[in-house]
Design a protein around this motif. Structure first.
Motif, PDB file in Angstrom:
ATOM      1  N   SER A   1       0.849  -1.397   0.161  1.00 49.63           N
ATOM      2  CA  SER A   1      -0.345  -0.164  -0.562  1.00 49.63           C
ATOM      3  C   SER A   1       0.567   1.047  -0.535  1.00 49.63           C
ATOM      4  O   SER A   1       1.948   1.181   0.728  1.00 49.63           O
ATOM      5  CB  SER A   1      -0.771   0.074   0.903  1.00 49.63           C
TER       6      SER A   1
ATOM      7  N   ARG B   1      -2.329  -0.970  -3.583  1.00 51.29           N
ATOM      8  CA  ARG B   1      -3.307   0.029  -3.416  1.00 51.29           C
ATOM      9  C   ARG B   1      -2.780   1.187  -2.812  1.00 51.29           C
ATOM     10  O   ARG B   1      -2.130   1.402  -2.283  1.00 51.29           O
ATOM     11  CB  ARG B   1      -4.085  -1.307  -1.808  1.00 51.29           C
TER      12      ARG B   1
ATOM     13  N   GLU C   1      -8.079   9.786   0.843  1.00 54.03           N
ATOM     14  CA  GLU C   1      -8.549   8.439   0.929  1.00 54.03           C
ATOM     15  C   GLU C   1      -7.596   7.949   1.700  1.00 54.03           C
ATOM     16  O   GLU C   1      -7.262   6.342   2.045  1.00 54.03           O
ATOM     17  CB  GLU C   1      -8.196   8.337  -1.042  1.00 54.03           C
TER      18      GLU C   1
ATOM     19  N   GLN D   1      -8.767   7.065   4.903  1.00 52.02           N
ATOM     20  CA  GLN D   1      -9.667   5.922   4.880  1.00 52.02           C
ATOM     21  C   GLN D   1      -9.294   4.495   4.489  1.00 52.02           C
ATOM     22  O   GLN D   1      -9.149   3.207   5.073  1.00 52.02           O
ATOM     23  CB  GLN D   1     -10.330   5.904   3.412  1.00 52.02           C
ATOM     24  N   LEU D   2      -8.107   4.735   3.454  1.00 48.02           N
ATOM     25  CA  LEU D   2      -7.075   3.226   3.337  1.00 48.02           C
ATOM     26  C   LEU D   2      -6.184   2.812   4.931  1.00 48.02           C
ATOM     27  O   LEU D   2      -6.201   1.880   5.077  1.00 48.02           O
ATOM     28  CB  LEU D   2      -5.633   3.763   2.703  1.00 48.02           C
TER      29      LEU D   2
ATOM     30  N   ASP E   1      -7.220   3.481   7.466  1.00 44.64           N
ATOM     31  CA  ASP E   1      -8.442   2.742   8.715  1.00 44.64           C
ATOM     32  C   ASP E   1      -8.549   1.465   8.338  1.00 44.64           C
ATOM     33  O   ASP E   1      -9.111   0.116   9.080  1.00 44.64           O
ATOM     34  CB  ASP E   1      -9.867   4.175   8.371  1.00 44.64           C
ATOM     35  N   GLN E   2      -8.765   1.485   6.844  1.00 43.33           N
ATOM     36  CA  GLN E   2      -9.032  -0.067   6.212  1.00 43.33           C
ATOM     37  C   GLN E   2      -7.527  -1.498   6.845  1.00 43.33           C
ATOM     38  O   GLN E   2      -7.402  -2.577   7.003  1.00 43.33           O
ATOM     39  CB  GLN E   2      -9.145   0.084   5.077  1.00 43.33           C
ATOM     40  N   LYS E   3      -6.571  -0.327   6.731  1.00 48.36           N
ATOM     41  CA  LYS E   3      -5.288  -1.325   7.235  1.00 48.36           C
ATOM     42  C   LYS E   3      -5.508  -1.268   8.713  1.00 48.36           C
ATOM     43  O   LYS E   3      -5.055  -2.714   8.887  1.00 48.36           O
ATOM     44  CB  LYS E   3      -4.300  -0.843   6.813  1.00 48.36           C
TER      45      LYS E   3
ATOM     46  N   MET F   1      -7.795  -2.191  10.173  1.00 46.83           N
ATOM     47  CA  MET F   1      -8.933  -3.763  10.070  1.00 46.83           C
ATOM     48  C   MET F   1      -8.212  -4.792   9.935  1.00 46.83           C
ATOM     49  O   MET F   1      -8.364  -5.433  10.276  1.00 46.83           O
ATOM     50  CB  MET F   1     -10.338  -2.964  10.108  1.00 46.83           C
ATOM     51  N   HIS F   2      -7.575  -4.622   9.201  1.00 45.67           N
ATOM     52  CA  HIS F   2      -6.684  -5.784   8.183  1.00 45.67           C
ATOM     53  C   HIS F   2      -5.705  -5.864   9.942  1.00 45.67           C
ATOM     54  O   HIS F   2      -5.882  -7.514   9.639  1.00 45.67           O
ATOM     55  CB  HIS F   2      -5.859  -5.409   6.900  1.00 45.67           C
TER      56      HIS F   2
ATOM     57  N   SER G   1      -7.638  -8.043  12.030  1.00 48.02           N
ATOM     58  CA  SER G   1      -8.038  -9.423  11.967  1.00 48.02           C
ATOM     59  C   SER G   1      -7.689 -10.342  11.979  1.00 48.02           C
ATOM     60  O   SER G   1      -7.102 -11.481  11.894  1.00 48.02           O
ATOM     61  CB  SER G   1      -8.190  -9.416  10.524  1.00 48.02           C
TER      62      SER G   1
ATOM     63  N   ASN H   1      -3.756   5.309  14.779  1.00 45.50           N
ATOM     64  CA  ASN H   1      -3.992   4.481  13.872  1.00 45.50           C
ATOM     65  C   ASN H   1      -2.164   4.000  13.012  1.00 45.50           C
ATOM     66  O   ASN H   1      -1.939   3.080  13.017  1.00 45.50           O
ATOM     67  CB  ASN H   1      -4.152   5.045  12.204  1.00 45.50           C
TER      68      ASN H   1
END
Length: 227
Positions: free
Chosen positions: A71, A89, A96, A99-100, A102-104, A106-107, A110, A170
């Motif tokens: 990314s 990514r 953006e 948001q990226l 934030d998604q990372k 969460m990844h 997980s 983050n």
């Protein structure tokens, strides 16, 4: 001297960062171990070669690790070549980028949750103990490049304190939990981190690479003092 990266690609090993060449044109390398923190902070002022270094690092890691994901958060558009590349990514707009990240987060959470359920300490143990046919698609190493991190901190502070605080949180989460989740962060900085944000976790888990420091004292001063 000018050194062409392509001349060295045949020598480059997977899961290894190549940080440059010495005066004898020998590659300087740094193995990436998925059980360790593999984060890098490259810093100094504009036009000192940070983007050349980070783009070369992205290029070599991408070619030698075909199963990894990458990314790029690129607020100043210096990495536009990466925007349409498979497995990368790319985000350039501030919204953006936020948001990226934030998604990372969460990844990485997980991955951490999956490791916890399996009672494994890190992604390296996952690959050693779980049969390859059972590997879940999201369980893979990732390298996240954040260009102009100092500028991002300034922009979010001007936008809203909540955006700034979220960026710092983050970053800290990715650096701390990313150690076991197979995440490696590469931050490009233009000014002392202490002038923009102070986090012992961020500072202590970054391997520092300076492009214009003549002594260890200058490196320490960059992180720990202002002005």
């Amino acid at each position: 001297k000018e050194v062409r990266l392509n001349d060295y690609l045949s020598q480059m090993l997977p899961s290894t960062r190549y940080l440059g060449v010495n005066e004898k044109r020998v590659l300087i390398s740094d193995p990436i171990q998925l059980s360790h923190a593999n984060h890098v902070g490259g810093f100094w002022s504009t036009w000192t070669g940070k983007s050349i270094f980070t783009s070369g690092l992205l290029y070599s890691l991408y070619l030698s690790n075909p199963t990894w994901s990458f990314s790029v958060a690129d607020i100043k558009w210096d990495f536009s070549f990466a925007q349409d590349v498979k497995r990368i990514r790319y985000a350039s707009d501030l919204d953006e980028i936020l948001q990226l990240l934030d998604q990372k987060v969460m990844h990485v959470q997980s991955i951490h949750s999956e490791l916890k359920q399996l009672r494994l300490a890190n992604l390296e143990e996952y690959f050693k103990n779980i049969p390859e046919k059972e590997w879940k698609p999201f369980m893979k190493p990732e390298v996240l490049f954040i260009e102009e991190y100092s500028y991002l901190l300034d922009l979010t502070r001007e936008l809203a304190w909540t955006a700034h605080a979220n960026l710092v949180m983050n970053t800290r989460t990715l650096i701390q939990i990313g150690r076991s989740a197979g995440y490696s962060l590469v931050l490009s900085l233009q000014k002392p981190l202490a002038e923009s944000v102070w986090s012992t976790i961020i500072k202590d888990m970054l391997k520092v690479i300076s492009f214009r420091a003549s002594s260890t004292g200058e490196v320490l001063a960059f992180w720990e003092k202002t002005g």
